[in-house]
Design a protein around this motif. Structure first.
Motif, PDB file in Angstrom:
ATOM      1  N   GLY A   1       0.781  -1.222   0.000  1.00  0.00           N
ATOM      2  CA  GLY A   1       0.000   0.000   0.000  1.00  0.00           C
ATOM      3  C   GLY A   1       0.813   1.271   0.000  1.00  0.00           C
ATOM      4  N   HIS A   2       2.142   1.171  -0.024  1.00  0.00           N
ATOM      5  CA  HIS A   2       2.990   2.360   0.034  1.00  0.00           C
ATOM      6  C   HIS A   2       3.702   2.644  -1.290  1.00  0.00           C
ATOM      7  N   GLY A   3       3.296   1.956  -2.320  1.00  0.00           N
ATOM      8  CA  GLY A   3       3.934   2.155  -3.609  1.00  0.00           C
ATOM      9  C   GLY A   3       3.031   1.660  -4.720  1.00  0.00           C
ATOM     10  N   PRO A   4       3.530   1.635  -5.956  1.00  0.00           N
ATOM     11  CA  PRO A   4       2.699   1.210  -7.081  1.00  0.00           C
ATOM     12  C   PRO A   4       2.416  -0.291  -7.048  1.00  0.00           C
ATOM     13  N   ARG A   5       1.274  -0.682  -7.541  1.00  0.00           N
ATOM     14  CA  ARG A   5       0.989  -2.096  -7.734  1.00  0.00           C
ATOM     15  C   ARG A   5       1.639  -2.570  -9.025  1.00  0.00           C
ATOM     16  N   ARG A   6       2.138  -3.802  -9.000  1.00  0.00           N
ATOM     17  CA  ARG A   6       2.725  -4.367 -10.213  1.00  0.00           C
ATOM     18  C   ARG A   6       1.633  -4.527 -11.262  1.00  0.00           C
ATOM     19  N   ALA A   7       1.863  -3.942 -12.445  1.00  0.00           N
ATOM     20  CA  ALA A   7       0.825  -3.868 -13.474  1.00  0.00           C
ATOM     21  C   ALA A   7       0.915  -4.995 -14.492  1.00  0.00           C
ATOM     22  N   HIS A   8       1.935  -5.835 -14.405  1.00  0.00           N
ATOM     23  CA  HIS A   8       2.152  -6.881 -15.408  1.00  0.00           C
ATOM     24  C   HIS A   8       2.533  -8.189 -14.721  1.00  0.00           C
ATOM     25  N   PRO A   9       2.339  -9.320 -15.391  1.00  0.00           N
ATOM     26  CA  PRO A   9       2.817 -10.585 -14.835  1.00  0.00           C
ATOM     27  C   PRO A   9       4.334 -10.588 -14.719  1.00  0.00           C
ATOM     28  N   VAL A  10       4.839 -11.415 -13.841  1.00  0.00           N
ATOM     29  CA  VAL A  10       6.278 -11.470 -13.577  1.00  0.00           C
ATOM     30  C   VAL A  10       7.075 -11.640 -14.868  1.00  0.00           C
ATOM     31  N   GLU A  11       6.630 -12.568 -15.717  1.00  0.00           N
ATOM     32  CA  GLU A  11       7.423 -12.903 -16.900  1.00  0.00           C
ATOM     33  C   GLU A  11       7.574 -11.740 -17.872  1.00  0.00           C
ATOM     34  N   ASP A  12       6.639 -10.773 -17.846  1.00  0.00           N
ATOM     35  CA  ASP A  12       6.717  -9.639 -18.769  1.00  0.00           C
ATOM     36  C   ASP A  12       7.902  -8.721 -18.462  1.00  0.00           C
ATOM     37  N   PHE A  13       8.416  -8.758 -17.255  1.00  0.00           N
ATOM     38  CA  PHE A  13       9.508  -7.874 -16.869  1.00  0.00           C
ATOM     39  C   PHE A  13      10.874  -8.382 -17.351  1.00  0.00           C
ATOM     40  N   PHE A  14      10.939  -9.629 -17.783  1.00  0.00           N
ATOM     41  CA  PHE A  14      12.234 -10.253 -18.054  1.00  0.00           C
ATOM     42  C   PHE A  14      12.350 -10.635 -19.520  1.00  0.00           C
ATOM     43  N   ASP A  15      13.149  -9.857 -20.263  1.00  0.00           N
ATOM     44  CA  ASP A  15      13.495 -10.225 -21.622  1.00  0.00           C
ATOM     45  C   ASP A  15      14.787 -11.043 -21.598  1.00  0.00           C
ATOM     46  N   ASP A  16      15.364 -11.314 -22.757  1.00  0.00           N
ATOM     47  CA  ASP A  16      16.564 -12.155 -22.813  1.00  0.00           C
ATOM     48  C   ASP A  16      17.716 -11.553 -22.014  1.00  0.00           C
ATOM     49  N   LEU A  17      17.910 -10.233 -22.137  1.00  0.00           N
ATOM     50  CA  LEU A  17      19.002  -9.594 -21.409  1.00  0.00           C
ATOM     51  C   LEU A  17      18.758  -9.657 -19.908  1.00  0.00           C
ATOM     52  N   SER A  18      17.531  -9.407 -19.493  1.00  0.00           N
ATOM     53  CA  SER A  18      17.217  -9.457 -18.064  1.00  0.00           C
ATOM     54  C   SER A  18      17.455 -10.853 -17.497  1.00  0.00           C
ATOM     55  N   MET A  19      17.070 -11.869 -18.245  1.00  0.00           N
ATOM     56  CA  MET A  19      17.283 -13.240 -17.782  1.00  0.00           C
ATOM     57  C   MET A  19      18.767 -13.576 -17.729  1.00  0.00           C
ATOM     58  N   HIS A  20      19.533 -13.028 -18.661  1.00  0.00           N
ATOM     59  CA  HIS A  20      20.988 -13.209 -18.614  1.00  0.00           C
ATOM     60  C   HIS A  20      21.565 -12.579 -17.348  1.00  0.00           C
ATOM     61  N   LEU A  21      21.118 -11.379 -17.019  1.00  0.00           N
ATOM     62  CA  LEU A  21      21.586 -10.713 -15.797  1.00  0.00           C
ATOM     63  C   LEU A  21      21.188 -11.513 -14.555  1.00  0.00           C
ATOM     64  N   MET A  22      19.977 -12.070 -14.536  1.00  0.00           N
ATOM     65  CA  MET A  22      19.543 -12.889 -13.407  1.00  0.00           C
ATOM     66  C   MET A  22      20.419 -14.117 -13.253  1.00  0.00           C
ATOM     67  N   ARG A  23      20.766 -14.736 -14.360  1.00  0.00           N
ATOM     68  CA  ARG A  23      21.642 -15.915 -14.305  1.00  0.00           C
ATOM     69  C   ARG A  23      23.026 -15.524 -13.788  1.00  0.00           C
ATOM     70  N   GLU A  24      23.514 -14.375 -14.235  1.00  0.00           N
ATOM     71  CA  GLU A  24      24.834 -13.905 -13.820  1.00  0.00           C
ATOM     72  C   GLU A  24      24.894 -13.639 -12.320  1.00  0.00           C
ATOM     73  N   VAL A  25      23.833 -13.057 -11.778  1.00  0.00           N
ATOM     74  CA  VAL A  25      23.859 -12.584 -10.395  1.00  0.00           C
ATOM     75  C   VAL A  25      23.268 -13.602  -9.417  1.00  0.00           C
ATOM     76  N   TYR A  26      22.189 -14.280  -9.832  1.00  0.00           N
ATOM     77  CA  TYR A  26      21.462 -15.146  -8.901  1.00  0.00           C
ATOM     78  C   TYR A  26      21.483 -16.617  -9.305  1.00  0.00           C
ATOM     79  N   GLY A  27      22.407 -16.987 -10.180  1.00  0.00           N
ATOM     80  CA  GLY A  27      22.460 -18.370 -10.648  1.00  0.00           C
ATOM     81  C   GLY A  27      22.550 -19.383  -9.514  1.00  0.00           C
ATOM     82  N   ARG A  28      23.346 -19.072  -8.497  1.00  0.00           N
ATOM     83  CA  ARG A  28      23.490 -20.006  -7.374  1.00  0.00           C
ATOM     84  C   ARG A  28      22.185 -20.130  -6.588  1.00  0.00           C
ATOM     85  N   ASP A  29      21.435 -19.037  -6.455  1.00  0.00           N
ATOM     86  CA  ASP A  29      20.150 -19.100  -5.756  1.00  0.00           C
ATOM     87  C   ASP A  29      19.188 -20.049  -6.472  1.00  0.00           C
ATOM     88  N   PHE A  30      19.091 -19.912  -7.803  1.00  0.00           N
ATOM     89  CA  PHE A  30      18.217 -20.803  -8.566  1.00  0.00           C
ATOM     90  C   PHE A  30      18.637 -22.259  -8.372  1.00  0.00           C
TER      91      PHE A  30
END
Length: 272
Positions: free
Chosen positions: A213-242
């Motif tokens: 309630g203190h900020g914007p509501r997410r207007a799109h499904p999770v997958e819409d935020f992640f294109d190929d570059l974004s997924m590459h960055l996620m793999r680079e940074v959070y690969g061990r978490d996955f």
């Protein structure tokens, strides 16, 4: 290094390693309720008593003695990295904090200037291009984690494996790690194994989402935020978490983990 980010009930019924943006407010309130028979009146992060916290000097001795001797049930909770980084963006970058200000003072103006991020304004209903701004924030988060520039990584988007590892490297061991996507089942299993002073009815308890309630509501499904570059960055940074916590790195829309957490593997890979 001790046990940063570790909380323990005063009765020493359970020990919890906090992982930010993974239901930590709710878990802290459950721990408090199990000892005192009522919830803390306010944000549990502000509680100065009723719960041992490593950040409080008086708690460091009891926590160290308990964890190193493995006296009590030790657990933590994790979350799909895709959902967690989105939550960090909407809460900490776009949202107004409970003190009425932006998070960390000059952080948001710096992101606007250096990364071209928009965050919207509460006066206009937080209207902005959420997807474009999130992808620019993700680049910033990568820079903080990989290069520690333009600042050190914040705890809310630092990798979960880094948080989880400190207790292991300090000489502790987890008895349980569960995921927020199956929160009731995981937390019920913790409560069933801990000697509680007061029962906790998970189905009847209120929600403790301090950022809602203190900020914007997410207007799109999770997958819409992640294109190929974004997924590459996620793999680079959070690969061990996955890898360690069983989430699907190739499908941002797949919220729940695809396999159970192997505790022995977690301890082996994070204990170095």
């Amino acid at each position: 290094m001790g046990f940063p980010g570790t909380w323990m009930t005063e009765s020493e019924s359970m020990v919890y390693r906090v992982v930010p943006k993974c239901a930590c407010s709710t878990i802290g309130q459950i721990m408090y309720r199990s000892d005192h028979g009522h919830f803390f009146d306010g944000d549990i992060h502000d509680a100065q008593g009723g719960l041992h916290k490593w950040a409080q000097e008086r708690s460091q001795g009891p926590i160290t003695d308990n964890v190193t001797a493995r006296k009590s049930l030790v657990f933590t909770c994790v979350r799909n990295p895709y959902g967690r980084i989105l939550s960090s963006f909407f809460d900490k970058i776009c949202g107004i904090q409970r003190n009425g200000r932006r998070y960390r003072g000059n952080l948001v103006p710096m992101l606007v200037q250096k990364y071209g991020i928009e965050v919207g304004d509460p006066e206009t209903g937080f209207e902005f291009d959420q997807i474009r701004s999130f992808r620019r924030f993700l680049l910033f988060a990568r820079d903080t984690i990989r290069f520690r520039k333009p600042m050190d990584p914040d705890i809310h988007w630092a990798a979960m494996s880094g948080h989880v590892s400190t207790l292991i490297r300090g000489g502790g061991r987890y008895d349980m790690i569960f995921d927020t996507e199956n929160f009731d089942a995981g937390m019920s299993a913790v409560l069933a194994r801990a000697p509680l002073r007061h029962p906790v009815d998970l189905a009847a308890m209120p929600r403790f989402n301090e950022s809602e309630g203190h900020g914007p509501r997410r207007a799109h499904p999770v997958e819409d935020f992640f294109d190929d570059l974004s997924m590459h960055l996620m793999r680079e940074v959070y690969g061990r978490d996955f890898e360690l916590f069983g989430y699907d790195i190739d499908d941002p829309s797949r919220r729940a983990p695809v396999r159970e957490i192997d505790l022995d593997a977690v301890h082996a890979k994070l204990g170095g």
